[in-house]
Design an enzyme around this catalytic site. Sequence first.
Site, PDB file in Angstrom:
ATOM      1  N   ASP A 179       0.830  -1.198   0.000  1.00  7.88           N
ATOM      2  CA  ASP A 179       0.000   0.000   0.000  1.00  7.88           C
ATOM      3  C   ASP A 179       0.869   1.253   0.000  1.00  7.88           C
ATOM      4  OD1 ASP A 179      -2.478   1.583   0.439  1.00  7.88           O
ATOM      5  OD2 ASP A 179      -1.619   1.915   2.418  1.00  7.88           O
ATOM      6  N   GLU A 184      -2.139  -5.275  -3.639  1.00 13.67           N
ATOM      7  CA  GLU A 184      -1.200  -4.484  -2.835  1.00 13.67           C
ATOM      8  C   GLU A 184      -0.113  -5.368  -2.247  1.00 13.67           C
ATOM      9  OE1 GLU A 184      -3.756  -0.679  -1.243  1.00 13.67           O
ATOM     10  OE2 GLU A 184      -3.804  -2.516  -0.045  1.00 13.67           O
TER      11      GLU A 184
END
Length: 239
Positions: free
Chosen positions: A63, A132
């Site tokens: 992320d 992610e």
Amino acid sequence: MHDLVKLIRKNIFSKKKSSSKQQVEYVLGLKLNNAPLFTRALSHSSSNNNPIENNERLEYLGDAVLGAVIADYLFKRYPYKHEGFLTEMRSKMVNRQTLNAIAIKMGLNNITFFNKHDNAIKNSQIFGNTLEAIVGAVYLDKGYEKTKKWVLNQIVIPYLFVEDLELVEINLKNKLIGWANKNNHQLSFETIDEKYDRGRRVFTVAIVLNGAPVTEGRGYNKKEASQAAAAAAIEKLGI
């Protein structure tokens, strides 16, 4: 491609099937140095509750890396745009709904390990989370510069059409509320379910229009679930 994905699901990183590593490389468009790292990136907590072996830590790392790559990309693409525009564009590109849609198009939903008997998980945004985690794995496997190149070539260029995203309203919930107010409809967002999945809460939010349920959305928080429900309602109602 369909047969390839089926083979990946059956034999991913199997010690007996030396070709499975190459098959995953084909899906990701990347040569892997550390295959077990990517096995972990593809393992949702519902299939393995051990934080050392599931993808939650890699999701956290990915992320941050993905956010940095996208921020750098937008900063260079729009040299004269203000900070607010750049922040909104980044949010459009890396929000849960967008990443989940990209992950499915890439085929990550077919090779992610998760509890397939839990429909709440299946209908949530876990594949975007897996994407992610993959970014985090690529970063650890290849370093930042190669990760940036991979993100641009495998995610941004084929799936994120920036010119179109400039016109997209990021807050679909507000868009739906505005439409309801303008047309004198009674609209409400109701949390109809909340349960734990391996220590994480999964929320289900329903949109009720003039007393009748329209759509539902699921997510790991109420905001995410509401946005998913709003997106489904906007599509269903043709707004």
